[in-house]
Design a protein around this motif. Sequence first.
Motif, short mmCIF file in Angstrom:
data_model
loop_
_atom_site.label_atom_id
_atom_site.label_comp_id
_atom_site.label_asym_id
_atom_site.label_seq_id
_atom_site.Cartn_x
_atom_site.Cartn_y
_atom_site.Cartn_z
N UNK A 42 8.95 1.21 -2.43
CA UNK A 42 8.30 1.20 -1.12
C UNK A 42 8.12 2.64 -0.64
N UNK A 43 7.23 2.82 0.32
CA UNK A 43 7.12 4.09 1.03
C UNK A 43 8.39 4.30 1.85
N UNK A 44 8.73 5.56 2.08
CA UNK A 44 9.91 5.87 2.90
C UNK A 44 9.65 5.48 4.36
N UNK A 57 5.22 -3.53 3.26
CA UNK A 57 4.28 -4.16 2.34
C UNK A 57 2.83 -3.81 2.66
N UNK A 58 2.59 -3.12 3.78
CA UNK A 58 1.23 -2.75 4.17
C UNK A 58 0.67 -1.59 3.34
N UNK A 59 1.53 -0.78 2.76
CA UNK A 59 1.09 0.44 2.08
C UNK A 59 1.32 0.32 0.59
N UNK A 88 6.45 -2.73 -5.00
CA UNK A 88 6.64 -4.03 -4.34
C UNK A 88 5.39 -4.47 -3.57
N UNK A 89 4.74 -3.61 -2.77
CA UNK A 89 3.51 -4.05 -2.11
C UNK A 89 2.39 -4.37 -3.10
N UNK A 94 -0.83 -8.55 -5.81
CA UNK A 94 -1.18 -9.21 -7.06
C UNK A 94 -0.85 -10.70 -7.01
N UNK A 95 0.35 -11.03 -6.52
CA UNK A 95 0.77 -12.43 -6.43
C UNK A 95 -0.09 -13.21 -5.43
N UNK A 96 -0.40 -12.58 -4.30
CA UNK A 96 -1.21 -13.25 -3.28
C UNK A 96 -2.63 -13.49 -3.76
#
Length: 133
Positions: A42-44, A57-59, A88-89, A94-96
């Motif tokens: 994830x981004x920090x 999850x937005x980035x 993770x995002x 990809x899953x969505x």
Amino acid sequence: MWTDQLAPSLEDFARLAKAAFDDLPEPFKGLAGDVVIRVDDFASEEVLAGFDMEDPFELTGLYHGVDIGLRDSMGPAAEPSRIFLYRRPILDEWAERGDVGLSEIIAHVLIHEIGHHFGLDDDQIHHIEDEAD
């Protein structure tokens, strides 16, 4: 059927990102050649706060550096430009979606961030993507 499968690791993502970069056509790849690609989960929190985002999850990706159009004509940037891909995002997207391969999404995010390296803003990148479709 999928019960014995594991999510791709950070190393798996790094291999997919390298393959996507290696597949870029010239001169695009050559112009982006000094960019360091990094994969994190994830981004920090600092990065998210800088974009006024609360949901990590937005980035899916981020370009950090001085774009090539703004560099001093006397030499390279003071520090290397970096592209961050957030595992993770990207996995979540990809899953969505379910209609595109993971390698394609990673390549898409990578190319989008390379666009920022070239000095393009999000609107310009989206316009180019729309024209390509």
